[in-house]
Design a protein around this motif. Structure first.
Motif, PDB file in Angstrom:
ATOM      1  N   ALA A 132      69.107  75.309 -15.020  1.00 50.17           N
ATOM      2  CA  ALA A 132      69.330  76.051 -16.266  1.00 50.17           C
ATOM      3  C   ALA A 132      70.440  77.085 -16.091  1.00 50.17           C
ATOM      4  O   ALA A 132      71.210  77.359 -17.021  1.00 50.17           O
ATOM      5  CB  ALA A 132      68.034  76.733 -16.708  1.00 50.17           C
ATOM      6  N   VAL A 133      70.529  77.655 -14.897  1.00 53.12           N
ATOM      7  CA  VAL A 133      71.613  78.612 -14.614  1.00 53.12           C
ATOM      8  C   VAL A 133      72.959  77.888 -14.616  1.00 53.12           C
ATOM      9  O   VAL A 133      73.968  78.417 -15.094  1.00 53.12           O
ATOM     10  CB  VAL A 133      71.372  79.340 -13.284  1.00 53.12           C
ATOM     11  N   ASP A 134      72.994  76.664 -14.075  1.00 57.30           N
ATOM     12  CA  ASP A 134      74.225  75.872 -14.118  1.00 57.30           C
ATOM     13  C   ASP A 134      74.746  75.779 -15.551  1.00 57.30           C
ATOM     14  O   ASP A 134      75.947  75.943 -15.820  1.00 57.30           O
ATOM     15  CB  ASP A 134      73.983  74.450 -13.614  1.00 57.30           C
ATOM     16  N   LYS A 135      73.841  75.493 -16.465  1.00 57.59           N
ATOM     17  CA  LYS A 135      74.233  75.338 -17.873  1.00 57.59           C
ATOM     18  C   LYS A 135      74.671  76.681 -18.459  1.00 57.59           C
ATOM     19  O   LYS A 135      75.605  76.739 -19.282  1.00 57.59           O
ATOM     20  CB  LYS A 135      73.076  74.745 -18.670  1.00 57.59           C
ATOM     21  N   TYR A 136      74.025  77.761 -18.037  1.00 57.54           N
ATOM     22  CA  TYR A 136      74.413  79.092 -18.520  1.00 57.54           C
ATOM     23  C   TYR A 136      75.817  79.439 -18.049  1.00 57.54           C
ATOM     24  O   TYR A 136      76.614  80.025 -18.797  1.00 57.54           O
ATOM     25  CB  TYR A 136      73.405  80.127 -18.020  1.00 57.54           C
ATOM     26  N   ILE A 137      76.137  79.066 -16.830  1.00 59.33           N
ATOM     27  CA  ILE A 137      77.459  79.352 -16.268  1.00 59.33           C
ATOM     28  C   ILE A 137      78.559  78.754 -17.141  1.00 59.33           C
ATOM     29  O   ILE A 137      79.633  79.349 -17.306  1.00 59.33           O
ATOM     30  CB  ILE A 137      77.541  78.816 -14.819  1.00 59.33           C
ATOM     31  N   ALA A 138      78.294  77.591 -17.703  1.00 57.92           N
ATOM     32  CA  ALA A 138      79.296  76.914 -18.526  1.00 57.92           C
ATOM     33  C   ALA A 138      79.682  77.728 -19.755  1.00 57.92           C
ATOM     34  O   ALA A 138      80.757  77.516 -20.331  1.00 57.92           O
ATOM     35  CB  ALA A 138      78.773  75.539 -18.952  1.00 57.92           C
ATOM     36  N   THR A 139      78.831  78.675 -20.144  1.00 63.08           N
ATOM     37  CA  THR A 139      79.091  79.461 -21.360  1.00 63.08           C
ATOM     38  C   THR A 139      79.361  80.935 -21.065  1.00 63.08           C
ATOM     39  O   THR A 139      79.727  81.680 -21.977  1.00 63.08           O
ATOM     40  CB  THR A 139      77.891  79.378 -22.321  1.00 63.08           C
ATOM     41  N   ALA A 140      79.188  81.357 -19.801  1.00 56.33           N
ATOM     42  CA  ALA A 140      79.166  82.791 -19.499  1.00 56.33           C
ATOM     43  C   ALA A 140      80.536  83.410 -19.299  1.00 56.33           C
ATOM     44  O   ALA A 140      80.690  84.632 -19.394  1.00 56.33           O
ATOM     45  CB  ALA A 140      78.305  83.041 -18.256  1.00 56.33           C
ATOM     46  N   GLY A 141      81.537  82.603 -18.958  1.00 51.25           N
ATOM     47  CA  GLY A 141      82.874  83.158 -18.752  1.00 51.25           C
ATOM     48  C   GLY A 141      83.101  83.748 -17.384  1.00 51.25           C
ATOM     49  O   GLY A 141      84.093  84.450 -17.161  1.00 51.25           O
ATOM     50  N   GLN A 142      82.186  83.490 -16.436  1.00 54.10           N
ATOM     51  CA  GLN A 142      82.358  83.952 -15.059  1.00 54.10           C
ATOM     52  C   GLN A 142      82.869  82.795 -14.202  1.00 54.10           C
ATOM     53  O   GLN A 142      82.200  81.769 -14.091  1.00 54.10           O
ATOM     54  CB  GLN A 142      81.033  84.469 -14.482  1.00 54.10           C
ATOM     55  N   PRO A 143      84.056  82.916 -13.592  1.00 54.38           N
ATOM     56  CA  PRO A 143      84.568  81.833 -12.748  1.00 54.38           C
ATOM     57  C   PRO A 143      83.597  81.522 -11.605  1.00 54.38           C
ATOM     58  O   PRO A 143      83.281  82.404 -10.798  1.00 54.38           O
ATOM     59  CB  PRO A 143      85.889  82.393 -12.216  1.00 54.38           C
ATOM     60  N   THR A 144      83.131  80.278 -11.563  1.00 53.41           N
ATOM     61  CA  THR A 144      82.057  79.925 -10.634  1.00 53.41           C
ATOM     62  C   THR A 144      82.244  78.528 -10.073  1.00 53.41           C
ATOM     63  O   THR A 144      82.584  77.594 -10.797  1.00 53.41           O
ATOM     64  CB  THR A 144      80.685  79.984 -11.349  1.00 53.41           C
ATOM     65  N   VAL A 145      81.992  78.390  -8.784  1.00 51.86           N
ATOM     66  CA  VAL A 145      81.892  77.094  -8.131  1.00 51.86           C
ATOM     67  C   VAL A 145      80.409  76.818  -7.901  1.00 51.86           C
ATOM     68  O   VAL A 145      79.703  77.638  -7.299  1.00 51.86           O
ATOM     69  CB  VAL A 145      82.646  77.072  -6.791  1.00 51.86           C
ATOM     70  N   ILE A 146      79.923  75.677  -8.395  1.00 48.80           N
ATOM     71  CA  ILE A 146      78.505  75.337  -8.303  1.00 48.80           C
ATOM     72  C   ILE A 146      78.301  74.319  -7.184  1.00 48.80           C
ATOM     73  O   ILE A 146      78.943  73.267  -7.157  1.00 48.80           O
ATOM     74  CB  ILE A 146      77.979  74.766  -9.631  1.00 48.80           C
ATOM     75  N   LEU A 147      77.384  74.632  -6.276  1.00 46.62           N
ATOM     76  CA  LEU A 147      77.023  73.739  -5.181  1.00 46.62           C
ATOM     77  C   LEU A 147      75.603  73.215  -5.385  1.00 46.62           C
ATOM     78  O   LEU A 147      74.702  73.974  -5.739  1.00 46.62           O
ATOM     79  CB  LEU A 147      77.078  74.474  -3.838  1.00 46.62           C
ATOM     80  N   HIS A 148      75.394  71.931  -5.164  1.00 45.58           N
ATOM     81  CA  HIS A 148      74.054  71.346  -5.137  1.00 45.58           C
ATOM     82  C   HIS A 148      73.762  70.906  -3.708  1.00 45.58           C
ATOM     83  O   HIS A 148      74.467  70.051  -3.163  1.00 45.58           O
ATOM     84  CB  HIS A 148      73.953  70.149  -6.083  1.00 45.58           C
TER      85      HIS A 148
END
Length: 302
Positions: A132-148
């Motif tokens: 759910a945080v991954d999906k929030y990141i897509a809208t939050a405007g914070q540059p982020t690299v997501i690792l699984h």
């Protein structure tokens, strides 16, 4: 010019500790470790290594904003299996990084169990809340690299899966809940690889082409695929000991569903992703972990 600061959440844990160790070996960064208890023995050990250790709470966004001040990058990870929602923890990390104007957030996450299983598994919170945080990141405007991340090699010892046989100490048993011995899962030696991956991402972040590549999609962090029998065979090969796979069927319900999810092959990640090779990171094998960590453990029990 002073070195860039990387702030590491969960600095005394498995993931955060790996990132701290990698940064300490790198000349271009300084490190600030964030922990709940800066006076704990593990926190004091970090201070002795030269880490700036500060206290913050993942449910208190403003404490995170303060901890992130001056950071070039933040490594974010949440604490599972507590009364505090990991989605709330993760959102606070994202929002605090944005408020503190952090150029890069590296977020350690997992695929959503509900989504991956097409609704079959609905109560695996530590997967779904991270997702759910991954999906929030897509809208939050914070540059982020997501690792699984794949399954941790360290779990063999952390969860006390490997033990001497009670009737013959020349033999060992590997106890796995639910999973059949031939079930294959993605894995990663967190201590050997995760920190190097995070540092490599930070190294490339100022390059706009790399920034676009790193944020285009989730990056799988898995160095190998292995089954329970493969774990047994590898430990036996390296140690020269007889190792038996023991399938445990009686486990608490909240754990059982995770393993059923994995048994159904819904926990699937690409191993040896090309982007890690392009970053210059060569992930270790499970055998590497056994030689470096498991074998000394077994020898200490003799």
């Amino acid at each position: 010019m002073s070195n860039k600061l990387i702030v590491v959440l969960g600095a005394t844990g498995t993931q955060g500790g790996s990132v701290v160790d990698a940064i300490l070996k790198h000349n271009n960064y300084t490190v600030r470790g964030v922990t709940r208890d800066p006076d704990a023995p593990a926190s004091k050990a970090l201070k002795e290594k030269g880490v700036d250790v500060v206290s913050a709470n993942l449910t208190d966004k403003q404490s995170l904003v303060k901890a992130f001040e001056g950071a070039y990058a933040v490594f974010g990870v949440t604490i599972p299996f507590t009364q505090d929602s990991e989605e709330l923890q993760g959102r606070n990390i994202v929002d605090a990084a944005k408020e503190a104007k952090v150029p890069l957030l590296v977020w350690s996450s997992l695929p959503g169990a509900r989504e991956a299983s097409n609704g079959k598994y609905t109560t695996i919170r530590h997967f779904d809340q991270k997702s759910a945080v991954d999906k929030y990141i897509a809208t939050a405007g914070q540059p982020t690299v997501i690792l699984h991340t794949g399954g941790f090699a360290e779990n063999v010892l952390t969860f006390q899966q490997l033990n001497p046989d009670p009737t013959d100490h020349n033999k060992w048993n590997l106890v796995f809940p639910i999973l059949k011995p031939d079930t294959v899962l993605p894995g990663i030696w967190i201590g050997g690889d995760l920190g190097n991956i995070v540092v490599a991402i930070a190294d490339h972040w100022d390059d706009d082409a790399w920034k676009q590549k790193l944020t285009k999609e989730v990056i799988p962090v898995a160095g190998y695929d292995i089954s329970g029998q493969g774990i047994v065979d590898t430990i036996a090969k390296v140690s020269g000991k007889e190792v038996t796979y023991v399938r445990q069927t009686e486990v608490p319900e909240f754990l059982a569903e995770v393993y059923h999810f994995a048994e159904d092959q819904f926990y699937s990640l690409s191993t040896h992703p090309k982007i890690l090779e392009e970053l210059g990171v060569k992930a270790h094998s499970f055998e590497d972990y056994v030689r470096a960590v498991v074998l000394p453990y077994m020898q200490s029990k003799q």
